[in-house]
Design an enzyme around this catalytic site. Structure first.
Site, short mmCIF file in Angstrom:
data_model
loop_
_atom_site.label_atom_id
_atom_site.label_comp_id
_atom_site.label_asym_id
_atom_site.label_seq_id
_atom_site.Cartn_x
_atom_site.Cartn_y
_atom_site.Cartn_z
N ARG A 118 0.85 -1.19 0.00
CA ARG A 118 0.00 0.00 0.00
C ARG A 118 0.88 1.23 0.00
O ARG A 118 1.75 1.40 0.84
CB ARG A 118 -0.89 0.00 1.24
CG ARG A 118 -1.59 1.30 1.56
CD ARG A 118 -2.95 1.38 0.91
NE ARG A 118 -3.58 2.66 1.12
CZ ARG A 118 -4.61 2.86 1.94
NH1 ARG A 118 -5.09 1.86 2.63
NH2 ARG A 118 -5.15 4.04 2.07
N ASP B 27 -6.88 -1.83 1.80
CA ASP B 27 -7.31 -0.82 2.77
C ASP B 27 -7.98 -1.58 3.90
O ASP B 27 -8.93 -2.33 3.68
CB ASP B 27 -8.30 0.13 2.08
CG ASP B 27 -8.82 1.21 3.01
OD1 ASP B 27 -8.06 1.65 3.91
OD2 ASP B 27 -9.98 1.64 2.84
N ASP C 228 -9.81 -1.05 7.49
CA ASP C 228 -10.40 -0.04 8.37
C ASP C 228 -11.06 -0.70 9.58
O ASP C 228 -11.75 -1.72 9.43
CB ASP C 228 -11.47 0.76 7.62
CG ASP C 228 -10.87 1.62 6.51
OD1 ASP C 228 -9.72 2.07 6.65
OD2 ASP C 228 -11.56 1.83 5.50
N ARG D 67 -5.79 1.50 -4.35
CA ARG D 67 -4.95 0.92 -3.32
C ARG D 67 -5.00 -0.61 -3.39
O ARG D 67 -6.04 -1.18 -3.71
CB ARG D 67 -5.34 1.42 -1.92
CG ARG D 67 -6.68 1.06 -1.35
CD ARG D 67 -7.84 1.98 -1.76
NE ARG D 67 -7.64 3.39 -1.58
CZ ARG D 67 -7.96 4.04 -0.46
NH1 ARG D 67 -8.44 3.40 0.57
NH2 ARG D 67 -7.78 5.32 -0.38
N1 PH2 Z 1 -12.75 2.98 -0.36
C1 PH2 Z 1 -12.52 4.26 -0.41
C2 PH2 Z 1 -13.07 5.13 -1.44
N2 PH2 Z 1 -13.95 4.49 -2.33
N3 PH2 Z 1 -15.12 2.61 -3.12
C3 PH2 Z 1 -15.42 1.31 -3.02
N4 PH2 Z 1 -16.29 0.77 -3.86
N5 PH2 Z 1 -14.85 0.52 -2.06
C4 PH2 Z 1 -13.94 1.01 -1.17
O1 PH2 Z 1 -13.43 0.26 -0.30
C5 PH2 Z 1 -13.61 2.40 -1.24
C6 PH2 Z 1 -14.23 3.17 -2.24
C7 PH2 Z 1 -11.65 4.89 0.61
O2 PH2 Z 1 -11.29 4.08 1.61
MG MG Z 2 -11.44 2.97 3.67
MG MG Z 3 -8.30 3.20 5.47
#
Ligand code: PH2
Ligand code: MG
Ligand code: MG
Length: 133
Positions: free
Chosen positions: A84, A96, A98, A93
């Site tokens: 990342r 991610d 969270d 990315r």
């Molecule tokens: N994460 C984001 C921004 N946009 N769109 C989708 N479909 N899935 C994501 O995990 C995502 C996003 C920022 O963390």
């Molecule tokens: Mg996110």
């Molecule tokens: Mg994040």
């Protein structure tokens, strides 16, 4: 041990591979086990550069002895190990990770907000979460 929910997203490279590697690494964290993993769904990117690729998203229910701060640090480390790199906000990315919920804790620090502030606004978070909650 507390129950905690994580959101996972990837839209760069071998998305499915990055997600399964991340899940393996999370399961190996000290005092941490995965209780349930949602299906992986493909979702339209929300925000970020107009032409970015579709995401794969999933959610995990875990049990952990790690504090929110330590858990965050470990997740950032896994993100780093999985290539990342910082690009534009909401940009592509490899992975991610969270923290969506950490027990019933409410945390409002600059670098850590729990529940995740956008958790109820994003279908790509809510759909996998509803499956395992
Ligand atoms: N994460 C984001 C921004 N946009 N769109 C989708 N479909 N899935 C994501 O995990 C995502 C996003 C920022 O963390
Ligand atoms: Mg996110
Ligand atoms: Mg994040």
């Amino acid at each position: 041990m507390v129950v905690c929910y994580l959101g996972i997203g990837s839209n760069l490279g071998n998305r499915g591979k990055f997600i399964s590697l991340a899940i393996n690494k999370i399961n190996k964290l000290k005092g941490t086990q995965i209780i349930k993993a949602s299906k992986i769904i493909e979702t339209e990117p929300l925000g970020g550069p107009a032409s970015q690729a579709k995401f794969l998203n999933a959610a995990l229910k875990i049990k952990t002895i790690l504090s929110p701060t330590v858990l965050l640090k470990k997740l950032k480390k896994i993100e780093k190990e999985l290539d990342r790199t910082k690009t534009v906000r909401y940009g592509p990315r490899t992975i991610d990770l969270d923290i969506l919920f950490y027990a019933d804790k409410i945390i409002n620090r600059k670098n850590l907000k729990i529940p995740h502030p956008k958790v109820f606004k994003r279908e790509f978070v809510i759909r996998p979460l509803l499956e395992i909650i």
